[in-house]
Write a protein that holds these residues in place. Structure first.
Motif, mmCIF file in Angstrom:
data_model
loop_
_atom_site.group_PDB
_atom_site.id
_atom_site.type_symbol
_atom_site.label_atom_id
_atom_site.label_comp_id
_atom_site.label_asym_id
_atom_site.label_seq_id
_atom_site.Cartn_x
_atom_site.Cartn_y
_atom_site.Cartn_z
ATOM 1 N N LYS A 122 0.849 -1.197 0.000
ATOM 2 C CA LYS A 122 0.000 0.000 0.000
ATOM 3 C C LYS A 122 0.877 1.238 0.000
ATOM 4 O O LYS A 122 2.063 1.189 0.339
ATOM 5 C CB LYS A 122 -0.938 0.003 1.211
ATOM 6 C CG LYS A 122 -0.220 -0.050 2.552
ATOM 7 C CD LYS A 122 -1.198 0.026 3.717
ATOM 8 C CE LYS A 122 -1.834 1.389 3.819
ATOM 9 N NZ LYS A 122 -2.625 1.552 5.056
ATOM 10 N N ARG A 166 -5.872 3.142 3.098
ATOM 11 C CA ARG A 166 -6.490 2.252 2.107
ATOM 12 C C ARG A 166 -7.844 1.800 2.652
ATOM 13 O O ARG A 166 -7.936 1.202 3.719
ATOM 14 C CB ARG A 166 -5.593 1.053 1.834
ATOM 15 C CG ARG A 166 -6.223 0.023 0.916
ATOM 16 C CD ARG A 166 -5.255 -1.089 0.535
ATOM 17 N NE ARG A 166 -4.470 -0.716 -0.640
ATOM 18 C CZ ARG A 166 -3.729 -1.585 -1.342
ATOM 19 N NH1 ARG A 166 -3.652 -2.854 -0.969
ATOM 20 N NH2 ARG A 166 -3.060 -1.183 -2.403
ATOM 21 N N VAL A 167 -8.888 2.103 1.898
ATOM 22 C CA VAL A 167 -10.261 1.776 2.283
ATOM 23 C C VAL A 167 -10.864 0.882 1.214
ATOM 24 O O VAL A 167 -10.796 1.198 0.022
ATOM 25 C CB VAL A 167 -11.118 3.062 2.446
ATOM 26 C CG1 VAL A 167 -12.564 2.696 2.771
ATOM 27 C CG2 VAL A 167 -10.527 3.967 3.520
ATOM 28 N N MET A 168 -11.434 -0.230 1.628
ATOM 29 C CA MET A 168 -12.126 -1.106 0.693
ATOM 30 C C MET A 168 -13.631 -0.962 0.868
ATOM 31 O O MET A 168 -14.136 -0.865 1.988
ATOM 32 C CB MET A 168 -11.737 -2.574 0.898
ATOM 33 C CG MET A 168 -12.445 -3.517 -0.086
ATOM 34 S SD MET A 168 -12.112 -5.280 0.205
ATOM 35 C CE MET A 168 -10.418 -5.365 -0.350
ATOM 36 N N CYS A 214 -5.523 -3.145 4.412
ATOM 37 C CA CYS A 214 -6.586 -2.146 4.511
ATOM 38 C C CYS A 214 -6.641 -1.522 5.904
ATOM 39 O O CYS A 214 -6.349 -2.169 6.909
ATOM 40 C CB CYS A 214 -7.936 -2.788 4.182
ATOM 41 S SG CYS A 214 -8.125 -3.258 2.446
ATOM 42 N N ASP A 215 -7.055 -0.270 5.943
ATOM 43 C CA ASP A 215 -7.250 0.435 7.202
ATOM 44 C C ASP A 215 -8.697 0.366 7.665
ATOM 45 O O ASP A 215 -8.970 0.367 8.868
ATOM 46 C CB ASP A 215 -6.816 1.896 7.048
ATOM 47 C CG ASP A 215 -5.337 2.017 6.744
ATOM 48 O OD1 ASP A 215 -4.520 1.730 7.640
ATOM 49 O OD2 ASP A 215 -4.996 2.376 5.602
ATOM 50 N N ILE A 264 -12.693 -1.377 6.187
ATOM 51 C CA ILE A 264 -13.481 -2.039 5.142
ATOM 52 C C ILE A 264 -14.937 -1.641 5.337
ATOM 53 O O ILE A 264 -15.531 -1.907 6.395
ATOM 54 C CB ILE A 264 -13.304 -3.563 5.177
ATOM 55 C CG1 ILE A 264 -11.841 -3.911 4.863
ATOM 56 C CG2 ILE A 264 -14.245 -4.243 4.176
ATOM 57 C CD1 ILE A 264 -11.531 -5.398 4.880
ATOM 58 N N SER A 296 -12.674 -9.863 7.423
ATOM 59 C CA SER A 296 -12.063 -8.642 7.971
ATOM 60 C C SER A 296 -11.630 -8.857 9.410
ATOM 61 O O SER A 296 -10.540 -8.440 9.824
ATOM 62 C CB SER A 296 -13.061 -7.488 7.889
ATOM 63 O OG SER A 296 -13.505 -7.272 6.557
#
Length: 390
Positions: free
Chosen positions: A206, A211-213, A276-277, A279, A291
């Motif tokens: 990343k 980072r957002v999913m 990811c930070d 989700i 998650s």
């Protein structure tokens, strides 16, 4: 030992049961996974022998005899009944192909997902133990009752008066999040699985931005949940983050041109989640548990009524932020994402759940439990006898 896995009719519920089936096969057991014809590619890509038992898909149960979509009730209780009837019709279609399968290939034990109601019936027909496998963190029991009512003729055909109870319940819900009245269970660690694809460096690394999913699950079609996904993307695409949109490739293409900070398509959650930070998701079982398995905090929008309960439990634990579907404005969602990003306690609590899940027995640990259950089924006095069709 022969183990028959009876899978659900969509990718999400199949993904949850694959790790145990793979572990049983790796232990040297004969494993078949039975389900509708349209999900066989998902089963076989997992390296499992798939047996199609019906051409009727799960989505076909949402249609009436003229092929028209049956309106989904808005009342919560009626919605549960509707869901149960659909799952009951799906199970009845599967049974027609399961009977000849077990006649030719008699199993020693049957394992089925929580909503795969053909599993207990085919286990009764074969006279072998039935193992119920949880696919998320809890289903409303009203769904079971409605499915049983829909399966009345199938029960009568087998000489049964109600749905057979499971001999063993395998539960992937972490102990901290189980309800007070949850039935006794064999715990098992949830192992994230999705249909794989070739990896690219950006998937497991990343950049500098958060980072957002965003995902609405793996089952979306133009008529089912695509509008939910498109709405979610529109509501968060202005944020100064690296945004990942998880969806089948054909559905991602329908989103049209997207800003440069967005990647959209079929994303392997088991690879991407650790990077990811936050989700943001629809509270689907695999997305939530996947998650959790990687210690990632979530923003949950439980669009399906039955997922509100475990979304609430996860939020009360402090590992997620829940938004009611009617409150899912762009401002509310972006505020929730920022709160989770800026508040360390969300990741800390998510990390505690991850550690708890890592301490649960693995699928490989549970295989010997299945072996012992099958052995008891053969040797115990009063073991179930094969049920003949009437």
């Amino acid at each position: 030992m022969r183990i028959l896995f009876v899978c659900g009719g969509t990718s999400g519920v199949i993904f949850s049961i694959v790790p145990l089936a793979q572990a049983a096969r790796n232990a040297g057991h004969e494993v078949f996974m039975a389900g509708p014809e349209d999900v066989m590619p998902i089963v076989t890509r997992a390296g499992l022998p798939g047996v199609p038992v019906t051409r009727t898909s799960m989505m076909d149960t949402l249609l009436d005899d003229d092929g028209n979509r049956i309106p989904i009730p808005t009342d919560l209780h009626e919605r549960y009944l509707f869901n149960g009837r659909c799952f009951g019709r799906y199970a009845a279609n599967c049974l027609e192909g399961l009977y000849p399968l077990v006649d030719r290939w008699p199993p020693d034990i049957v394992v089925g997902g929580a909503l795969a109601f053909a599993a207990p019936l085919i286990a009764a027909y074969a006279g072998v133990p039935y193992v119920k496998h949880a696919v998320d963190m809890g289903e409303p029991r009203t769904i079971d009752l409605a499915a049983a009512a829909e399966l009345g003729s199938s029960l009568e055909r087998l000489g049964l008066y109600d749905m057979p109870r499971c001999d063993l319940f395998v539960d992937t819900c972490p102990p901290s999040l189980r309800t007070w009245d949850a039935p006794p269970a064999q715990p098992m660690r949830y192992v994230p699985y999705t249909t794989p694809k070739a990896l690219e460096p950006w998937m497991y690394t990343k950049g500098d931005r958060p980072r957002v999913m965003v995902t609405a699950g793996s089952r979306i079609t133009p008529d089912y949940y695509f509008d939910v996904l498109a709405s979610l993307v529109k509501k968060v695409q202005h944020m100064d983050v690296e945004l990942l949109v998880g969806a089948p490739d054909d559905m991602a293409a329908r989103l049209g041109p997207l800003p440069d900070n967005i990647r959209a398509g079929w994303l392997p959650l088991d690879v991407l989640a650790p990077t990811c930070d936050v989700i943001v998701n629809h509270a689907g079982g695999n997305t939530v548990l996947g998650s959790m398995a990687h210690g990632v905090p979530q923003v949950l929008i439980p669009y399906l009524p039955y997922v509100v309960d475990y979304s609430t439990r996860l939020t009360e634990f402090g590992a997620s932020k829940m938004i009611r579907p009617g409150d899912d404005t762009a401002e509310t969602i972006t505020d929730a994402v920022r709160e989770v990003l800026d508040t360390p306690s969300y990741r800390e609590r998510a990390g505690e759940l991850r550690e708890e899940m890592l301490g649960m027995p693995t699928p490989a640990d549970v295989v010997p439990v299945l072996e012992r259950q099958a052995e008891r089924g053969r040797n115990e006095p009063g073991a179930p006898a094969r049920t003949r069709l009437t």
